[in-house]
Design a protein around this motif. Structure first.
Motif, PDB file in Angstrom:
ATOM      1  N   GLU A   1      -4.304   1.479  -1.769  1.00  0.00           N
ATOM      2  CA  GLU A   1      -3.056   1.692  -2.503  1.00  0.00           C
ATOM      3  C   GLU A   1      -1.916   2.047  -1.547  1.00  0.00           C
TER       4      GLU A   1
ATOM      5  N   LYS B   1      -0.675  -1.073   0.283  1.00  0.00           N
ATOM      6  CA  LYS B   1       0.240  -1.872  -0.529  1.00  0.00           C
ATOM      7  C   LYS B   1       1.644  -1.277  -0.510  1.00  0.00           C
TER       8      LYS B   1
ATOM      9  N   ILE C   1       1.494   4.705  -7.091  1.00  0.00           N
ATOM     10  CA  ILE C   1       0.117   5.157  -6.861  1.00  0.00           C
ATOM     11  C   ILE C   1      -0.222   6.202  -7.917  1.00  0.00           C
TER      12      ILE C   1
END
Length: 366
Positions: free
Chosen positions: A180, A183, A94
């Protein structure tokens, strides 16, 4: 049987810790002062820089490393989940600039006048909105913390009336950030499954459309940090919890290990991950959720941004069959995750008490 839903007690101006801080009084209101047995012994808390370190997982070695690097990191992940229930992830993929942006809009929100923040009040019986969560009686002690929480996924969980229009880029930043983090959660669960010797997709297939929520916590400086708690001791009801600790390297998070409260030292750019009650149930206790709390500081404030990732509310859960055997007999019953979530948010934070819901008992003490 499931608990009877209880409505949150409304917490007003007088209990808002930022407003209390503005008065610059050294006196702590009685409602925040903890019983002597609950007060943090700040001088006796173990400092990890002097003793041991919470495990650090290099996600890039899991995701992009050589076969040997990946195997080594998976083993470290297994040990972290078995022995700690907590670990920090570096090189998580990230963008660090995005982490800075979400901290910026969160702090801007908390720094707004209270009249502006109270346009988004925490709804009774839920943990969405601005205020104090898990408060159910006038006698209950309050945490030295202001919270702002929002449901993210699935979209029907969102209450758009609670999404602030100020700061202007709050919603856009949170949307990007949450995608993000989602994920990352999915990928971490794959490697947790691998560490257990299971099919890497078992959790994603089992969870359905996973539930995701965010809670932002702001802890102002406290004149008597020895009398209060920033956040009461608890384990999380989620599968995974992702914690972003704000800049400043201010200690605040503590975990209970071997009956001692241990400080978690912030690592710039890292994310703190902890196992929730749901993973404890699914792994039949092999990976355990861990009690944790937050303490305050006399001179420094602290921000944390917490994402909770859990199965769909309509999923039935119980120990995964491959993890139940003669040496590790079934410890938890099967139950509906939505019922457990309702149980969790309608009870005050009290260690790992909410996990009693999943154990083989006919009734519960509430």
């Amino acid at each position: 049987m499931a608990p009877t839903p209880i409505s949150n007690v409304k917490v007003g101006h007088i209990d808002d810790v930022q407003e209390l801080r503005k008065k610059k009084s050294s006196k702590i209101p009685e409602r925040f002062i903890r019983d002597k047995t609950e007060r943090p012994k700040l001088n006796n808390s173990i400092n990890l820089t002097q003793f041991d370190n919470i495990p650090i997982i290099d996600f890039s070695k899991l995701f992009k490393g050589s076969k040997d690097e990946c195997c080594s990191e998976v083993h470290k992940l297994m040990t972290s989940c078995e022995e700690w229930g907590f670990f920090q992830v570096i090189n998580h993929g990230i963008d660090l600039e995005l982490l800075e942006r979400i901290e910026k809009v969160a702090m801007e929100f908390f720094m707004m006048p209270i009249e502006e923040k109270q346009k988004y009040p925490m709804i009774p019986g839920t943990v969405q909105g601005y205020g104090q969560a898990f408060v159910f009686s006038e006698e209950q002690k309050l945490d030295w913390c202001n919270m702002f929480a929002l449901g993210l996924e699935p979209h029907y969980q969102r209450n758009l009336k609670l999404w602030p229009t100020k700061p202007y880029d709050f919603s856009e930043t949170l949307e990007i950030y949450s995608k993000e983090v989602r994920k990352l959660c999915k990928n971490l669960l794959k490697y947790i499954a691998i560490s257990l010797g299971l099919n890497e997709n078992i959790f994603e297939e089992m969870f359905g459309v996973a539930v995701q929520a965010v809670r932002m916590n702001y802890y102002p400086p406290c004149p008597r940090p020895d009398l209060v708690l920033g956040l009461s001791p608890h384990s999380d009801g989620s599968a995974l919890t992702i914690l972003q600790q704000g800049k400043g390297n201010t200690f605040g998070l503590q975990i209970l290990k071997n009956n001692k409260w241990i400080q978690v030292q912030p690592i710039p750019g890292a994310l703190v991950i902890n196992i929730g009650d749901t993973i404890e149930v699914l792994t039949n206790g092999r990976y355990k959720s861990v009690e944790h709390r937050a303490v305050t500081h006399k001179e420094k404030d602290r921000l944390s941004i917490v994402t909770f990732y859990a199965p769909s509310y309509d999923i039935e859960l119980g120990p995964i069959q491959e993890l139940v055997n003669d040496k590790n007999p079934c410890k938890y019953r099967r139950y509906n995750h939505g019922e457990y979530s309702k149980h969790y948010v309608t009870n005050k934070l009290e260690g790992k008490k909410t996990l009693e819901f999943a154990k083989f008992k006919t009734d519960f003490a509430y």
